[in-house]
Design a protein around this motif. Structure first.
Motif, short mmCIF file in Angstrom:
data_model
loop_
_atom_site.label_atom_id
_atom_site.label_comp_id
_atom_site.label_asym_id
_atom_site.label_seq_id
_atom_site.Cartn_x
_atom_site.Cartn_y
_atom_site.Cartn_z
N SER B 618 12.29 47.21 7.57
CA SER B 618 12.88 45.87 7.66
C SER B 618 11.95 44.94 8.42
N GLN B 621 10.00 42.48 6.29
CA GLN B 621 10.69 41.27 5.82
C GLN B 621 10.73 40.28 6.97
N ASN B 622 9.56 39.70 7.31
CA ASN B 622 9.51 38.88 8.52
C ASN B 622 9.70 37.40 8.25
N GLY B 623 9.95 37.02 6.99
CA GLY B 623 10.22 35.61 6.71
C GLY B 623 8.96 34.77 6.59
N ASN B 624 7.80 35.36 6.82
CA ASN B 624 6.55 34.59 6.78
C ASN B 624 6.02 34.53 5.36
N LEU B 625 5.96 33.28 4.83
CA LEU B 625 5.61 33.08 3.43
C LEU B 625 4.22 33.63 3.11
N ARG B 626 3.26 33.38 4.00
CA ARG B 626 1.88 33.78 3.71
C ARG B 626 1.73 35.30 3.74
N ALA B 629 2.85 36.43 0.42
CA ALA B 629 1.82 36.17 -0.59
C ALA B 629 0.73 37.23 -0.50
N ALA B 630 0.35 37.55 0.74
CA ALA B 630 -0.71 38.55 0.93
C ALA B 630 -0.28 39.90 0.38
#
Lengths: 99, 645
Positions: B618, B621-626, B629-630
């Protein structure tokens, strides 16, 4: 020969776009990077189409063009909404949804 | 008319489904109509089927109706099939008839329980329609399961009904589930009967392994052909079936659950824990009588268990303070009589006592329910008294029930059935003077404890002020059952009094009859009858001497040191609860509560490692968009690499 050069260029464009997407934090620049990646992919289709003397590559390019236009219009709408809410365009600030 | 047979269990089942699935739109009136109507319709159809059966009787002794194939495997095809013979006709008539009367009674009893609000245990449950609907849904399910049990053509279907009544018993004992002790009583009933059921199930496995079939008829025919009398396998299987019967019928040593089962509403005690379910063990033994005849030691054990249980429970009933617990111990004791009859091979006598007992014990419970209701849910008989004048209907019906229980001579049904059992207990080839003596002593105890109840509750000073009178829905079942408790005796009159063996003639097509032995050592039937009658009357007389309020004789005896110790011992049911607590419950609890043992460590470790894995997953799933993408890019790279090379 031409196709090889074009494919290398497409790869470069795609890679640059990906790097831009990963390192830029401003959402607008991230969208720009995605456009660059899409162009890289389109170029690969064109090159492949000319290599095999098929019209399909150009058809795919038209598709990608349409897709990019639609994608940008939706994405800009979302960016606008996000900006109203967060008052910033920093993508790292939009990290409320996490596990 | 016999073709209607399948409707008998199907109607209560339909009632249950209707109430359970669609009942939330019903008003109380609708619920009562569905709940009572389904059982009433089943009773009527049952009457038609019984008439149809009697018409064809001399030529056709059984009728089997297969609805569909249920399980088909390894050469065995088990159907949903119902088998009608004289034995199941008697059982179903009692179940639907008494069941209908008790359902009718409940419509008023349960409403009143809710309205009065005195059933604090009910909390919000008892006084809303959900509780009312739940009650009738469970009751209908119970009747359907019980009918399946007695009509089943094969042992697997019988076992389904057997477990069905078990779960309904559990649900209804814990009906007022907001009180923790009701839940505990329900669990106790469920777990203790489960011990017997486990034996029963193993017995079924053994039968299946031997004969590759579970059809009751085939199993008994094959067993009689291939197992010699007294062979090890026959004894083992009969003993396992006996374990199931002992658990369900609350006989020694598994009798501890029934007194606690009185935590349920009174109509439940009347229907499940007196009239029908607890006699399932009697039915099982009667149904499988060929097997028991093949295993003489087990067959003898049935009689011994019966006698011991009836004496033990009779003594305990003498000292109980709670009116329902007196009746519960008396039920255990009366089923002991049925076991005694089964044990000496007097199958019809056991069934006859089942019929009369169902009438008078249901009557006693329902009348006790009326008493309890009119006293704001007071169940302690030492706080009752003088109710004779307040409600004559309750008094007279209770008195009739108690007389039938005590075996008041000539005018009550209980006299005829108990007399028959005791006569067979001595005169049958398997019987003997000791069995008779135990039963006769039991008759004395029965007279004593049943009239102790009458004198304590209905005579003397008013200790708790009664209020309200039973309405028609409660009075009619009381009166009908009272008439039955008086009149059912004419079904079988002994040779000395009228000699009209209707009941045993009817059952003779399904159960073997005992030939009267001509043995000079056995006293004549009339002498034995007189002896038992005198003992019963002596019991009633002693009760009058001890417990009529003007006399204090019993207090002197009871207050000596010995008297007090004995009273406590009997009050707790001969210490069986404490014994099981020390032998089984506490060691088991200690075992389960020890958190350090190896088995726990393994499961704890498993749980901990899964927890860690899930935490680390879990974290991605850190909420960081980039970051997303990576990972998408990386994943695409891995996939391309995977397919390219």
């Amino acid at each position: 020969m031409l196709a090889t050069h074009a494919l290398v260029l497409a790869m470069l464009l795609f890679g640059l776009g990906l790097i831009g997407l990963l390192v830029r934090r401003n959402v607008l620049y991230m969208l720009l990077s995605i456009e660059v990646m899409l162009n890289g992919a389109s170029l690969a289709f064109i090159a492949a189409g000319s290599r095999w003397a098929q019209p399909d590559g150009q058809v795919m390019f038209l598709f990608i063009l349409t897709l990019a236009a639609a994608e940008v219009s939706v994405a800009l709408g979302i960016v606008l909404q996000v900006y109203y809410r967060f008052r910033t365009l920093d993508a790292d600030a939009f990290s409320l949804m996490k596990g | 008319m016999l073709k209607l047979l399948w409707l008998i269990p199907a109607l209560p089942m339909a009632g249950f489904l209707l109430l359970a699935l669609l009942g939330d739109r019903f008003t109380r009136r609708h619920v009562a109509w569905v709940g009572v109507g389904s059982v009433g319709a089943a009773a009527m159809i049952n009457g038609l089927v019984a008439v149809g059966f009697v018409r064809v009787l001399p030529d056709v002794t059984s009728y089997t109706q297969t609805l569909w194939t249920w399980v088909e495997t390894s050469g065995m095809a088990t159907g949903i099939a119902f088998h009608l013979d004289a034995l199941s006709v008697v059982m179903t008539l009692v179940i639907t008839g008494v069941g209908f009367l008790i359902h009718l009674y409940s419509t008023e009893y349960i409403i009143d329980t809710g309205k009065a609000g005195v059933s604090a245990p009910a909390g919000p449950e008892g006084d809303n329609d959900e509780g009312y609907r739940r009650f009738f849904a469970y009751m209908n399910l119970f009747v359907a399961s019980m009918l399946t049990l007695v009509l089943a053509d094969n042992l697997l279907l019988l076992y389904l009904g057997w477990e069905g009544v078990g779960i309904c018993s559990y649900l209804l004992i814990g009906f007022w589930y907001r009180e923790p002790e009701n839940g505990a009583a329900a669990q106790k009933a469920f777990i203790v009967t489960r011990i017997g059921d486990t034996g029963f199930a193993i017995g079924l496995f053994a039968l299946f392994a031997s004969f590759k079939t579970l059809s009751i008829q085939q199993v008994q025919t094959l067993a009689a052909e291939s197992w010699p009398v007294g062979s090890g396998i026959a004894i083992a299987v009969a003993a396992l079936l006996l374990a199931g019967a002992v658990g369900k019928s609350a006989q020694l040593p598994l009798q501890v659950w029934l007194p606690d089962a009185m935590a349920g509403p009174t109509p439940v005690s009347a229907l499940i824990h007196a009239a029908t379910m607890v006699t399932a063990g009697v039915y099982l033994i009667a149904r499988m009588h060929v097997l028991f005849s093949l295993a003489p030691p087990v067959h003898d054990a049935v009689a011994v268990i019966g006698v011991l249980t009836l004496l033990l429970a009779g003594c305990s009933a003498l000292v109980q303070r709670d009116i329902k617990r007196v009746l519960a111990y008396s039920t255990i004791s009366q089923i002991g009589y049925m076991f005694l009859a089964l044990g000496v091979g007097a199958w019809s006598a056991a069934l006859f006592h089942f019929v009369t007992h169902a009438c008078f014990k249901a009557l006693l419970f329902l009348a006790a329910g009326a008493v309890i209701l009119s006293l704001h849910h007071e169940q302690n008989i030492f706080r009752m008294g003088g109710l004779r004048r307040h409600s004559p209907v309750t008094f007279w019906t209770f008195l009739i029930g108690a007389s039938a229980l005590a075996g008041m001579p000539l005018i009550t049904a209980g006299f005829y059935s108990k007399d028959w059992i005791l006569w067979e207990a001595w005169s049958a080839p398997l019987g003997g003077p000791w069995l008779w003596a135990g039963g006769a002593l039991g008759a004395l105890l029965t007279g004593l404890y049943s009239f102790r109840l009458v004198f304590r509750v209905f005579f003397g000073d008013v200790r708790t002020k009664p209020h309200g009178h039973p309405g028609p829905a409660m009075s009619i079942p009381l009166i009908v059952l009272a008439l039955l408790s008086l009149g059912a005796g004419v079904l079988e009159l002994p040779r000395t009094l009228g000699d009209s063996p209707l009941f045993s003639q009817f059952l003779s097509s399904a159960l073997p009859q005992l030939e009267p032995t001509v043995d000079s050592l056995v006293p004549s039937e009339g002498v034995l009858q007189l002896a038992v009658t005198l003992l019963s009357l002596l019991g009633i007389g002693l009760a009058a001497a001890f417990f009529l309020p003007a006399r204090g004789a019993v207090e002197h005896v009871a207050n000596t040191a010995w008297g007090r110790a004995l009273r406590m011992f009997w009050l707790e049911g001969w210490g069986f609860d404490r014994l099981y607590e020390v032998l089984a419950v506490r060691p088991w609890r200690r075992l389960t509560r020890d958190a350090e043992d190896a088995i726990d460590a393994w499961y704890d470790g498993l749980a901990e490692s899964l927890r860690r894995f899930h935490v680390s997953l879990s974290r991605t799933q850190n909420g960081n968009l980039r970051w997303y993408a990576a990972t998408v890019g990386l994943g695409a790279l891995v996939l391309v690499g995977f397919f390219a090379f």
